[in-house]
Enzyme design. Sequence first.
Site, PDB file in Angstrom:
ATOM      1  N   ASP A  18       0.820   8.733  -8.272  1.00  0.00           N
ATOM      2  CA  ASP A  18       0.187   9.585  -7.254  1.00  0.00           C
ATOM      3  C   ASP A  18      -1.308   9.686  -7.554  1.00  0.00           C
ATOM      4  OD1 ASP A  18       2.622   9.973  -6.073  1.00  0.00           O
ATOM      5  OD2 ASP A  18       3.028  11.872  -7.092  1.00  0.00           O
ATOM      6  N   LYS A  62      -8.441  14.301  -4.404  1.00  0.00           N
ATOM      7  CA  LYS A  62      -9.524  15.297  -4.458  1.00  0.00           C
ATOM      8  C   LYS A  62      -9.952  15.526  -5.912  1.00  0.00           C
ATOM      9  CE  LYS A  62      -8.383  17.749  -0.305  1.00  0.00           C
ATOM     10  NZ  LYS A  62      -7.448  18.681   0.266  1.00  0.00           N
TER      11      LYS A  62
HETATM   12  C1  LIG Z   1       2.908   6.758  -5.249  1.00  0.00           C
HETATM   13  S1  LIG Z   1       4.571   6.689  -5.752  1.00  0.00           S
HETATM   14  C2  LIG Z   1       4.706   5.035  -6.447  1.00  0.00           C
HETATM   15  C3  LIG Z   1       6.120   4.602  -6.592  1.00  0.00           C
HETATM   16  C4  LIG Z   1       6.293   3.173  -7.159  1.00  0.00           C
HETATM   17  N1  LIG Z   1       5.828   3.098  -8.525  1.00  0.00           N
HETATM   18  C5  LIG Z   1       5.602   2.159  -6.287  1.00  0.00           C
HETATM   19  O1  LIG Z   1       4.581   1.599  -6.740  1.00  0.00           O
HETATM   20  O2  LIG Z   1       6.062   1.910  -5.176  1.00  0.00           O
HETATM   21  C6  LIG Z   1       4.522   7.687  -7.208  1.00  0.00           C
HETATM   22  C7  LIG Z   1       5.898   8.075  -7.712  1.00  0.00           C
HETATM   23  O3  LIG Z   1       5.745   8.784  -8.934  1.00  0.00           O
HETATM   24  C8  LIG Z   1       6.621   9.899  -8.930  1.00  0.00           C
HETATM   25  N2  LIG Z   1       6.025  10.887  -9.843  1.00  0.00           N
HETATM   26  C9  LIG Z   1       4.845  11.536  -9.690  1.00  0.00           C
HETATM   27  N3  LIG Z   1       4.579  12.317 -10.746  1.00  0.00           N
HETATM   28  C10 LIG Z   1       5.620  12.152 -11.597  1.00  0.00           C
HETATM   29  C11 LIG Z   1       5.926  12.713 -12.865  1.00  0.00           C
HETATM   30  N4  LIG Z   1       5.113  13.599 -13.452  1.00  0.00           N
HETATM   31  N5  LIG Z   1       7.082  12.356 -13.453  1.00  0.00           N
HETATM   32  C12 LIG Z   1       7.926  11.480 -12.850  1.00  0.00           C
HETATM   33  N6  LIG Z   1       7.678  10.911 -11.651  1.00  0.00           N
HETATM   34  C13 LIG Z   1       6.541  11.246 -11.032  1.00  0.00           C
HETATM   35  C14 LIG Z   1       6.699  10.326  -7.476  1.00  0.00           C
HETATM   36  O4  LIG Z   1       7.875  11.041  -7.201  1.00  0.00           O
HETATM   37  C15 LIG Z   1       6.643   8.984  -6.760  1.00  0.00           C
HETATM   38  O5  LIG Z   1       7.927   8.439  -6.535  1.00  0.00           O
END
Ligand SMILES: C[S@@+](CC[C@H](N)C(=O)[O-])C[C@H]1O[C@@H](n2cnc3c(N)ncnc32)[C@H](O)[C@@H]1O
Length: 194
Positions: free
Chosen positions: A109, A113
């Site tokens: 993610d 911002k």
């Molecule tokens: C932008 S998506 C990317 C998913 C995948 N890696 C891709 O490239 O298609 C980011 C993923 O990270 C997960 N995520 C975000 N913060 C996390 C955390 N602290 N621990 C585990 N998962 C997390 C979100 O739920 C989301 O599925």
Amino acid sequence: MPYDQHIVRVNQRKEELKGKLEKELSGFSEISLEIGCGHGHWLVDYAAANQEKFCLGIDMMGSRIRRCIKKQERSGLPNVRFVQGEAFEVLETLPEKIKLEEVFILFPDPWPKKRHWKNRIINPKFLSQLATFCQQGVITHFRTDVEDYYNWAIEVVGGHPNWEITTDIEWPFERATVFQERSESYHSLIFRRV
Ligand SMILES: C[S@@+](CC[C@H](N)C(=O)[O-])C[C@H]1O[C@@H](n2cnc3c(N)ncnc32)[C@H](O)[C@@H]1O
């Protein structure tokens, strides 16, 4: 919610997570970990191409992990598992004997911002926590389509005492993730536990 109730819930969640991790990782001591594995495409294909490795994908979102598990079941691969959990909590509750062999953080993610940058998974506290599960030489692979996240990662990793950025290693496996497919370009950063 009152603070003491919150603590009880967090502890319950961690106990459940610990139980799941113990079950899924039983019999293994070294794992390849993908943090934020999304729908699991990348890790299932990585596990298929590297059957000598044991791969664990984690993601906070239950709906994504359910899809990952379906993919793992369809693949029939014995060397890949998925568990729902937040990265810090997963690291805190990993069975003691487990060591990370390598780590992948693909298109995390972006928190675009500036005031939210502290929430990015690549941050000094998380890198320290991750380092405690990695022996010297363990490689973390990071990829993002957000230029300022890439620059931020260079700064944060470059300034961290437990990690060094390396340019002498090739990206080990190419398979577009869901977010990679949506992006026009991306940057990769590889760093090693020192
Ligand atoms: C932008 S998506 C990317 C998913 C995948 N890696 C891709 O490239 O298609 C980011 C993923 O990270 C997960 N995520 C975000 N913060 C996390 C955390 N602290 N621990 C585990 N998962 C997390 C979100 O739920 C989301 O599925």
